[in-house]
Motif scaffolding. Structure first.
Motif, short mmCIF file in Angstrom:
data_model
loop_
_atom_site.label_atom_id
_atom_site.label_comp_id
_atom_site.label_asym_id
_atom_site.label_seq_id
_atom_site.Cartn_x
_atom_site.Cartn_y
_atom_site.Cartn_z
N THR A 111 -11.32 106.98 21.65
CA THR A 111 -12.26 108.09 21.84
C THR A 111 -11.51 109.38 21.57
O THR A 111 -10.43 109.60 22.13
N LEU A 131 -17.58 112.30 31.52
CA LEU A 131 -17.10 111.86 30.22
C LEU A 131 -15.65 112.25 29.99
O LEU A 131 -14.88 111.49 29.40
N ALA A 154 -12.75 109.55 29.12
CA ALA A 154 -11.99 109.71 27.87
C ALA A 154 -10.52 109.97 28.15
O ALA A 154 -9.64 109.55 27.39
N LEU A 192 -18.79 108.43 23.84
CA LEU A 192 -17.43 107.89 23.89
C LEU A 192 -17.03 107.20 22.59
O LEU A 192 -15.84 106.98 22.35
#
Length: 402
Positions: free
Chosen positions: A149, A172, A176, A341
């Motif tokens: 990602t 997120l 990540a 992602l």
């Protein structure tokens, strides 16, 4: 023309062509400028420009010009990777460790398995694994390339979608961030050179010893001095990692991970990030594009790119849905998280560059990975934006009814 004039002509191409396409074709919805620049690097490489205008290509991209461009690209990508390392907020990850570890684990593990399965198929055909690559390095390298990602590009896309400062955006970032740590750790294993184990152990030991000293020094310095010392630290870590046989970009990431973002004014960090993207990274995109290679009408490269795209996107979506079921997310969240992602962008290109440098993959495989990275990133905004709109509308309707 002399070398300087040809170099400036190459720079003119690098900055003019992608900008004009982005501005006049209005590609921002499906292809932000950074993606146009990546594709521009491929188009300006030997596979397209070199095939269409071989004499012009050989005139502009001479060995001295390419060497100069590579030097700029190396420093630019080291700065970029260092800043990506600084983005990691491991304290937040620890605070939400169960949710973060579960999601990051599925979002990394499932596409890794899908990518390894795709690589297993390719082992049966010549032309994809590099001359110095071992089967396990090729399988793990391709699997991880599908699982990557791109944290910095993800930040840019979330800013565009206006969710970066919202709870979804912060989640997120945590997922990540954990994946980024795992990615560079796996890369270090792939690059482990048993004949140079002494050097690599020495580098890691020196890094472990110097890091606390470096952090104490940075804590005592004023911000102006911190900027200069951070660049010295970056060059030192990059040199040490490359000397040890790991790769200078592994050193650059390690240099950034042990730095605290709060040591610097956030506005200045954001400006540096944007300036690196504006001034230096287009040169990296071109130097990357110069390494792409496929014959005109070479359909296998495009077939492999499609196979890897399927493994990457399908794996991320499957992993996100598994995490969503386990953590009992709201309906629709898993799809949004999975699609965001799966953004590849620059980190996957950097990863593929390292695999090519170490001759674990061939130039054809590198080109397929590059095409996969561009396609996966271009898909993100057009797919996610309508889903976010529906989720927002459903939320408003629910509030109104209550």
């Amino acid at each position: 023309m002399n070398t300087t004039e040809i170099f400036l002509l190459a720079m003119l191409l690098i900055f003019t062509a992608p900008y004009l396409v982005w501005r006049f074709c209005k590609t921002d919805y499906f292809a932000p400028l950074v993606i146009v620049q990546i594709i521009g690097g491929i188009v300006l490489g030997p596979g397209v420009l070199g095939a269409a205008f071989p004499d012009y290509y050989q005139f502009v991209f001479t060995a001295p010009v390419v060497q100069s461009l590579n030097g700029i690209a190396w420093w630019g990508v080291m700065l970029f990777v260092m800043l990506a390392g600084m983005e990691l907020d491991l304290k937040k990850v620890w605070q939400y460790r169960r949710e973060s570890a579960t999601t990051a684990g599925f979002a990394l593990g499932v596409p890794l398995l899908f990518g390894c399965a795709a690589a297993m198929l390719l082992l049966g055909y010549q032309g994809w694994m590099g001359v110095k690559g071992k089967n396990w390095q090729f399988l793990l390298g391709i699997g991880m390339a599908c699982a990557v990602t791109a944290l910095p590009v993800l930040v840019l896309l979330m800013e565009k979608l206006d969710i970066l400062r919202q709870p979804m955006g912060q989640r997120l970032l945590r997922y990540a961030s954990l994946d980024d740590v795992a990615i560079w750790g796996v890369l270090a294993i792939i690059l482990l050179d048993w004949e140079r184990m002494g050097r690599q152990a020495g580098f890691l030991l020196a890094f472990a010893v110097l890091t606390p000293l470096f952090r104490r020094l940075m804590a005592r310095l004023g911000e102006d001095d911190r900027w200069y010392v951070s660049l010295i630290w970056l060059a030192l870590c990059g040199f040490g990692a490359d000397w040890a046989g790991l790769h200078f970009m592994v050193g650059a990431f390690l240099a950034g991970v042990v730095m605290d973002a709060h040591w610097f004014e956030q506005r200045k960090l954001d400006m540096l990030f944007k300036h690196v993207l504006l001034v230096l990274m287009p040169v990296f995109f071109l130097s990357t594009g110069l390494r792409t290679k496929w014959d005109a009408g070479s359909y296998p490269v495009f077939f492999v790119a499609g196979l890897l795209l399927l493994a990457s996107v399908g794996g991320k979506l499957a992993g996100a849905h598994l995490a969503g079921k386990m953590l009992k997310w709201k309906q629709g969240e898993a799809s949004i998280i999975g699609w965001l992602l799966q953004t590849k962008g620059l980190i996957e290109i950097i990863f593929a560059n390292i695999l090519l440098d170490k001759q674990i993959i061939t130039s054809d495989m590198f080109t397929a990975l590059l095409l996969m990275a561009a396609a996966s990133t271009m898909l993100t905004v057009p797919v996610v934006q309508p889903r976010l709109h529906r989720e927002s509308h459903a939320g408003l309707m629910q509030q109104a009814s209550s």
